[in-house]
Write an enzyme that holds these catalytic residues in place. Sequence first.
Site, short mmCIF file in Angstrom:
data_model
loop_
_atom_site.label_atom_id
_atom_site.label_comp_id
_atom_site.label_asym_id
_atom_site.label_seq_id
_atom_site.Cartn_x
_atom_site.Cartn_y
_atom_site.Cartn_z
N CYS A 270 0.78 -1.06 0.07
CA CYS A 270 -0.02 -0.15 -0.01
C CYS A 270 0.70 1.33 0.15
O CYS A 270 0.22 2.44 -0.38
CB CYS A 270 -0.96 -0.05 1.22
SG CYS A 270 -2.22 -1.55 1.17
N HIS B 157 -2.99 6.77 2.57
CA HIS B 157 -3.34 5.42 2.05
C HIS B 157 -4.75 5.22 2.81
O HIS B 157 -4.94 5.64 4.07
CB HIS B 157 -2.62 4.41 2.36
CG HIS B 157 -3.14 3.02 2.14
ND1 HIS B 157 -3.82 2.44 1.13
CD2 HIS B 157 -3.01 1.88 3.20
CE1 HIS B 157 -4.24 1.32 1.52
NE2 HIS B 157 -3.69 1.05 2.91
N ASN C 231 -10.72 0.56 0.37
CA ASN C 231 -9.32 0.30 0.28
C ASN C 231 -8.85 -0.44 -0.79
O ASN C 231 -8.93 -1.81 -0.85
CB ASN C 231 -8.93 -0.26 1.50
CG ASN C 231 -7.22 -0.50 1.77
OD1 ASN C 231 -6.60 -0.38 1.05
ND2 ASN C 231 -6.78 -1.11 2.87
#
Length: 334
Positions: free
Chosen positions: A115, A255, A285
């Site tokens: 990520c 993120h 996400n």
Amino acid sequence: MPAHAIGILGTGSEVPDEETTNTELAERFGVTTEWIERKTRILSRRRMPDGQTPSALARRAAARALERAGVPADRIDYVIVATTTGDTPLPPVSCLVQAGLGAHRAACFDLNIGCSGFVHGLAVAHALLSARPRAHALVVGAEAWTRFTDPQDRSTAVLLADGAGAAVLGPVPEPYGVLGSDLIGHGDKADLLVVEAGGSALPASHRTVDARQHYLRMNGRGVTEFVLAQVPPSVKELLGRTGVQPQDVAHFVPHQANGVLLDRFARDMGLAGARLHTTLEHFGNSGAASLPVTLDSAARAGELHDGDLVLLSGFGGGMAVGNSLLRWYEGGPR
């Protein structure tokens, strides 16, 4: 220091049309929609339909970034794609993006650092372009995490999504552009986020499929503890090195891991004056894609103004952290 500055000239993003709603997940796991929203701040998340690929999302996001930047594909010198969920083990997604765009002069490579991959890609592009005053780079984050999400695992199914975001980097006048980055790996925490099978250690087989080893496994508590312990010191190091006070940061683009987590560590880092940008409410996400998707959303909405200090923060699988600080550039000759 280079004699010229390197900054973001344009952004773009692409997310699938299909959604997985909280109502659907609440019925599947025997919880309420309120419970999911309270735990994650997510209302829905996007998923790719059968037949769609991360490279296709990446190409569309990249094309939009090029259009906004006013830079034709044949002027791109580097194509860097951050992904952990590429179309296939080979070829790299970056080569598929290059071919689809017609960026025939570009060098291509993928980054697999979870990520934080988009911020790592920005740092690598900044270093490469600093040595080539008139060069341009395309940095993309693209993921298909729903393909690796166990539909029986509540802890990941309520979070993960698909998407792609991109940015074009090139020369900008000082004092704009990337002011600095801080990257760090924590391989001793690698077991917090894993996909056990599908690599050379455990090649795909009937046994690994039956054991559900091709799905992401996450230690949620461990990931939260890692983020709270490691991200604020990295941000403090970066701001100190660039001579920026926390109160001077205008925008915080992290993120999109979990809304509750983001609220907590934004406060812990003393960024009370910065606007926290989120898109996870509707997009979920999407791993390395979530940060550039959110950056593009803010840019297209006109929320980032010329000269604003923007802090980008990526963190996750590896485990790894990547933070980057830039002074936003609103345009001019390319």
